[in-house]
Design a protein around this motif. Structure first.
Motif, PDB file in Angstrom:
ATOM      1  N   TYR A  61      18.182  49.874  34.998  1.00  0.00           N
ATOM      2  CA  TYR A  61      17.508  48.569  35.010  1.00  0.00           C
ATOM      3  C   TYR A  61      16.246  48.626  34.150  1.00  0.00           C
ATOM      4  O   TYR A  61      15.518  49.623  34.174  1.00  0.00           O
ATOM      5  N   THR A  62      16.024  47.558  33.430  1.00  0.00           N
ATOM      6  CA  THR A  62      14.779  47.393  32.664  1.00  0.00           C
ATOM      7  C   THR A  62      14.209  46.010  32.982  1.00  0.00           C
ATOM      8  O   THR A  62      14.928  45.009  32.909  1.00  0.00           O
ATOM      9  N   PHE A  63      12.933  45.957  33.331  1.00  0.00           N
ATOM     10  CA  PHE A  63      12.311  44.709  33.772  1.00  0.00           C
ATOM     11  C   PHE A  63      11.102  44.373  32.896  1.00  0.00           C
ATOM     12  O   PHE A  63      10.507  45.258  32.265  1.00  0.00           O
ATOM     13  N   ASP A  64      10.791  43.121  32.920  1.00  0.00           N
ATOM     14  CA  ASP A  64       9.549  42.696  32.265  1.00  0.00           C
ATOM     15  C   ASP A  64       8.371  43.247  33.060  1.00  0.00           C
ATOM     16  O   ASP A  64       8.455  43.436  34.274  1.00  0.00           O
ATOM     17  N   PRO A  65       7.246  43.437  32.371  1.00  0.00           N
ATOM     18  CA  PRO A  65       6.073  43.977  33.082  1.00  0.00           C
ATOM     19  C   PRO A  65       5.611  43.112  34.240  1.00  0.00           C
ATOM     20  O   PRO A  65       5.012  43.620  35.198  1.00  0.00           O
ATOM     21  N   GLU A  66       5.854  41.792  34.190  1.00  0.00           N
ATOM     22  CA  GLU A  66       5.363  40.906  35.255  1.00  0.00           C
ATOM     23  C   GLU A  66       6.334  40.780  36.422  1.00  0.00           C
ATOM     24  O   GLU A  66       6.079  40.027  37.372  1.00  0.00           O
ATOM     25  N   THR A  67       7.482  41.499  36.413  1.00  0.00           N
ATOM     26  CA  THR A  67       8.483  41.369  37.469  1.00  0.00           C
ATOM     27  C   THR A  67       7.940  41.946  38.783  1.00  0.00           C
ATOM     28  O   THR A  67       7.322  43.016  38.804  1.00  0.00           O
ATOM     29  N   SER A  68       8.183  41.223  39.917  1.00  0.00           N
ATOM     30  CA  SER A  68       7.706  41.671  41.227  1.00  0.00           C
ATOM     31  C   SER A  68       8.744  42.591  41.877  1.00  0.00           C
ATOM     32  O   SER A  68       9.918  42.651  41.457  1.00  0.00           O
ATOM     33  N   ALA A  69       8.338  43.228  42.944  1.00  0.00           N
ATOM     34  CA  ALA A  69       9.244  44.114  43.674  1.00  0.00           C
ATOM     35  C   ALA A  69      10.403  43.334  44.295  1.00  0.00           C
ATOM     36  O   ALA A  69      11.557  43.799  44.305  1.00  0.00           O
ATOM     37  N   THR A  70      10.127  42.116  44.793  1.00  0.00           N
ATOM     38  CA  THR A  70      11.192  41.303  45.390  1.00  0.00           C
ATOM     39  C   THR A  70      12.231  40.918  44.345  1.00  0.00           C
ATOM     40  O   THR A  70      13.445  40.919  44.613  1.00  0.00           O
ATOM     41  N   GLU A  71      11.755  40.572  43.140  1.00  0.00           N
ATOM     42  CA  GLU A  71      12.685  40.218  42.063  1.00  0.00           C
ATOM     43  C   GLU A  71      13.536  41.424  41.643  1.00  0.00           C
ATOM     44  O   GLU A  71      14.719  41.264  41.317  1.00  0.00           O
ATOM     45  N   VAL A  72      12.917  42.595  41.664  1.00  0.00           N
ATOM     46  CA  VAL A  72      13.704  43.808  41.332  1.00  0.00           C
ATOM     47  C   VAL A  72      14.814  44.009  42.360  1.00  0.00           C
ATOM     48  O   VAL A  72      15.967  44.261  42.004  1.00  0.00           O
ATOM     49  N   ILE A  73      14.475  43.863  43.647  1.00  0.00           N
ATOM     50  CA  ILE A  73      15.476  44.064  44.694  1.00  0.00           C
ATOM     51  C   ILE A  73      16.565  43.000  44.619  1.00  0.00           C
ATOM     52  O   ILE A  73      17.760  43.302  44.772  1.00  0.00           O
ATOM     53  N   GLN A  74      16.183  41.750  44.347  1.00  0.00           N
ATOM     54  CA  GLN A  74      17.187  40.689  44.242  1.00  0.00           C
ATOM     55  C   GLN A  74      18.152  40.972  43.086  1.00  0.00           C
ATOM     56  O   GLN A  74      19.363  40.736  43.200  1.00  0.00           O
ATOM     57  N   THR A  75      17.613  41.458  41.989  1.00  0.00           N
ATOM     58  CA  THR A  75      18.480  41.801  40.841  1.00  0.00           C
ATOM     59  C   THR A  75      19.504  42.852  41.240  1.00  0.00           C
ATOM     60  O   THR A  75      20.676  42.766  40.854  1.00  0.00           O
ATOM     61  N   MET A  76      19.108  43.838  42.014  1.00  0.00           N
ATOM     62  CA  MET A  76      20.008  44.912  42.402  1.00  0.00           C
ATOM     63  C   MET A  76      21.049  44.440  43.413  1.00  0.00           C
ATOM     64  O   MET A  76      22.224  44.836  43.336  1.00  0.00           O
ATOM     65  N   VAL A  77      20.674  43.573  44.338  1.00  0.00           N
ATOM     66  CA  VAL A  77      21.641  43.037  45.295  1.00  0.00           C
ATOM     67  C   VAL A  77      22.659  42.162  44.575  1.00  0.00           C
ATOM     68  O   VAL A  77      23.871  42.213  44.861  1.00  0.00           O
ATOM     69  N   ASP A  78      22.196  41.342  43.647  1.00  0.00           N
ATOM     70  CA  ASP A  78      23.116  40.493  42.890  1.00  0.00           C
ATOM     71  C   ASP A  78      24.130  41.340  42.114  1.00  0.00           C
ATOM     72  O   ASP A  78      25.312  40.964  41.988  1.00  0.00           O
ATOM     73  N   ARG A  79      23.659  42.454  41.588  1.00  0.00           N
ATOM     74  CA  ARG A  79      24.581  43.330  40.836  1.00  0.00           C
ATOM     75  C   ARG A  79      25.632  43.924  41.769  1.00  0.00           C
ATOM     76  O   ARG A  79      26.810  44.083  41.365  1.00  0.00           O
ATOM     77  N   ALA A  80      25.281  44.218  43.004  1.00  0.00           N
ATOM     78  CA  ALA A  80      26.259  44.723  43.962  1.00  0.00           C
ATOM     79  C   ALA A  80      27.315  43.673  44.279  1.00  0.00           C
ATOM     80  O   ALA A  80      28.514  43.980  44.403  1.00  0.00           O
ATOM     81  N   ILE A  81      26.902  42.411  44.381  1.00  0.00           N
ATOM     82  CA  ILE A  81      27.860  41.334  44.660  1.00  0.00           C
ATOM     83  C   ILE A  81      28.828  41.168  43.499  1.00  0.00           C
ATOM     84  O   ILE A  81      30.030  40.912  43.701  1.00  0.00           O
ATOM     85  N   VAL A  82      28.333  41.331  42.269  1.00  0.00           N
ATOM     86  CA  VAL A  82      29.225  41.253  41.102  1.00  0.00           C
ATOM     87  C   VAL A  82      30.319  42.311  41.200  1.00  0.00           C
ATOM     88  O   VAL A  82      31.493  42.047  40.942  1.00  0.00           O
ATOM     89  N   SER A  83      29.961  43.517  41.575  1.00  0.00           N
ATOM     90  CA  SER A  83      30.952  44.584  41.696  1.00  0.00           C
ATOM     91  C   SER A  83      31.924  44.321  42.844  1.00  0.00           C
ATOM     92  O   SER A  83      33.133  44.567  42.708  1.00  0.00           O
ATOM     93  N   LEU A  84      31.433  43.791  43.970  1.00  0.00           N
ATOM     94  CA  LEU A  84      32.311  43.474  45.092  1.00  0.00           C
ATOM     95  C   LEU A  84      33.317  42.394  44.722  1.00  0.00           C
ATOM     96  O   LEU A  84      34.511  42.489  45.061  1.00  0.00           O
ATOM     97  N   ASP A  85      32.850  41.382  44.034  1.00  0.00           N
ATOM     98  CA  ASP A  85      33.753  40.295  43.623  1.00  0.00           C
ATOM     99  C   ASP A  85      34.792  40.796  42.609  1.00  0.00           C
ATOM    100  O   ASP A  85      35.963  40.397  42.654  1.00  0.00           O
ATOM    101  N   ALA A  86      34.357  41.684  41.708  1.00  0.00           N
ATOM    102  CA  ALA A  86      35.288  42.211  40.700  1.00  0.00           C
ATOM    103  C   ALA A  86      36.394  43.032  41.356  1.00  0.00           C
ATOM    104  O   ALA A  86      37.536  43.078  40.867  1.00  0.00           O
TER     105      ALA A  86
END
Length: 507
Positions: free
Chosen positions: A329-354
């Motif tokens: 993962y690579t994030f913008d410098p202004e990204t918050s911790a909550t946004e980082v976690i949401q990005t990772m959960v969303d990626r898990a859902i993509v894999s589950l759906d696939a």
């Protein structure tokens, strides 16, 4: 000599003299010692011995003149016999019965008896086998060799040779498999532990965590495909006496680098990716958060607060365990911790759906996939471990009666994570909801963050009757799958033997 009368004179002599000439000639053929008229009118011998000798000469002359064999009956005395012709050598002697007395040959010489003949010379035997001679001079022809027996003998000999060669090859394979490293060391056949300069290619990402030293970094470089062997980087540091400072973060290197080139790349700030985090598969939430903090520069406390409420990310579970998908993962410098976690959960859902996981089954599939991720080594084994889980969950399981008995779950439940695969007695017996040695069925939730392969394997287990498995070589990942507990114990003993020879390899 004048004739005289004596007691030994022939008493029939006077009677014979009174017979007519013709009668005397006829009678002479069967009377031993009577007078025999000479065929040429010569004077008749008067003694019996002379008569016998004359009769023999006359018979020999007749045989030579007619060419009669010895088996022919002699004819009557010729009225006008001719002189006997010169004797001719015979190429094949006339046959005789075993009991017959020696007969005269056509040359007029007597044939010696069989036991009196000289043995054939050695050179004549050589000529016989070479095809230049005849068996007439040597007796009966030897019987032909039995070709069938020769073929059978040949196959038997070939089989013996193959057994011997196969036994030697099998023994050599066992010795080589067991003592390959020692043999290479003694013979000087060791493969180079490091890549050659100029082989570097592609791209590889390596994460350095806070507190990592040469040993763990050396393993991380090998896992990423940067170095050729797990220890070459660490050995290079020891051999050169270097003790550099490594800074946490994600570094962009190349594959197939030399250990010295890898060190230079890790010490170059240009290769460190800012605001980036690389999460490997199989990490827990507690292991993932420090890596996120180091890669993004966001305080660890912010991440710990961000994961406290799973419902914020649409997860209906008590924990986000298993939902922080492992990736780079690579994030913008202004990204918050909550946004980082949401990005990772969303990626898990993509894999589950696939993988075709129904929304209602996401937590269960992530639980199975997390166990597969921690237990399996090779990609093909992911699907076999998935089958073992399904076989143990089956209602008719009479091997473990519904218990998964996975060490990974027992270790997770007690918080035992010392980097080894062996479980303590406490971990195996503790009554916590993740201990599958104690409780049948699945644990109450995931034990790690699974990747794409593990999720797919959870949905598509391989076909097979396996109930047990054990990794017998932690370096290569070789795993043995078995159907019964007795077979499993044999594989466990093989693992113990390997661990006794490799005590520092994670047993």
């Amino acid at each position: 000599m004048p004739e005289s009368s004596s007691p030994f004179d022939d008493p029939f002599a006077d009677l014979f003299d009174k017979l007519p000439d013709s009668r005397r000639r006829e009678t002479s053929r069967g009377t031993d010692g009577d007078q025999v008229p000479a065929p040429n009118g010569a004077p008749v011998p008067t003694s019996r011995r002379a008569a016998r000798e004359a009769a023999a000469r006359d018979a020999a002359a007749r045989d030579a003149g007619r060419g009669d064999g010895p088996d022919e009956a002699p004819s009557a005395v010729s009225e006008s016999p001719s002189p006997p012709p010169a004797a001719q050598p015979s190429s094949s002697p006339a046959p005789q019965s075993p009991n017959a007395t020696p007969q005269s040959t056509r040359s007029g010489r007597r044939r010696p008896p069989e036991d009196a003949r000289p043995a054939p010379p050695a050179e004549s035997l050589d000529a016989l086998f070479a095809g230049d001679g005849s068996t007439d001079r040597h007796g009966s022809t030897p019987p032909p060799r039995d070709k069938r027996r020769r073929r059978i003998g040949g196959w038997i000999a070939l089989g013996i040779v193959l057994v011997l060669v196969g036994g030697l090859a099998g023994a050599a394979y066992v010795v080589w498999s067991t003592y390959e490293e020692q043999i290479r060391e003694v013979m000087g056949w060791q493969e180079p532990a490091d890549y050659e300069p100029g082989m570097a290619t592609g791209e590889a990402l390596v994460t350095i965590s806070a507190g990592d030293t040469g040993g763990p970094i050396s393993q991380s470089l090998y896992d990423a495909g940067v170095t050729k062997t797990p220890d070459v980087f660490y050995d290079m540091l020891v051999d050169t006496g270097q003790n550099p400072t490594f800074y946490p973060g994600v570094y962009q290197l190349q594959e197939q680098m030399t250990s010295e080139a890898a060190l230079d790349a890790l010490l170059d700030p240009e290769n460190k990716l800012e605001n980036s985090a690389l999460l490997p598969e199989g990490l827990t939430v507690d292991q993932s958060l420090p890596l996120l903090a180091e890669g993004t520069g966001i305080p660890l406390e912010d991440f710990e607060a961000a994961v406290a409420d799973p419902a914020r990310y649409g997860v209906s579970a008590d924990s986000l365990e298993g939902w922080l998908f492992p990736a780079m993962y690579t994030f913008d410098p202004e990204t918050s911790a909550t946004e980082v976690i949401q990005t990772m959960v969303d990626r898990a859902i993509v894999s589950l759906d696939a993988a075709g996981v129904p929304e209602a089954d996401r937590e269960e599939i992530l639980t199975i996939a997390s166990i597969i991720q921690r237990e399996a080594r090779e990609e093909a084994d992911f699907y076999k471990v998935s089958r073992v889980i399904q076989n143990r969950l089956a209602p008719d399981n009479e091997e473990t009666f519904g218990r998964l008995e996975m060490d990974s779950t027992a270790q997770y439940g007690i918080g035992e994570d010392d980097g080894t695969v062996s479980s303590s007695e406490e971990a195996l017996t503790d009554d916590n909801p993740w201990n599958t040695y104690v409780h049948p069925g699945l644990p109450i939730g995931p034990i790690a963050n699974p990747g794409d392969v593990a999720i797919d394997a959870a949905m598509n287990p391989a076909d097979g009757p396996w109930m047990y498995f054990v990794t017998v070589n932690l370096d290569t990942g070789e795993t043995i799958f078995t159907n019964t507990y007795s077979e499993h114990l044999v594989a466990v003993e093989q693992w113990r033997d390997w661990c006794s020879e490799n005590p520092d390899s994670g047993c």
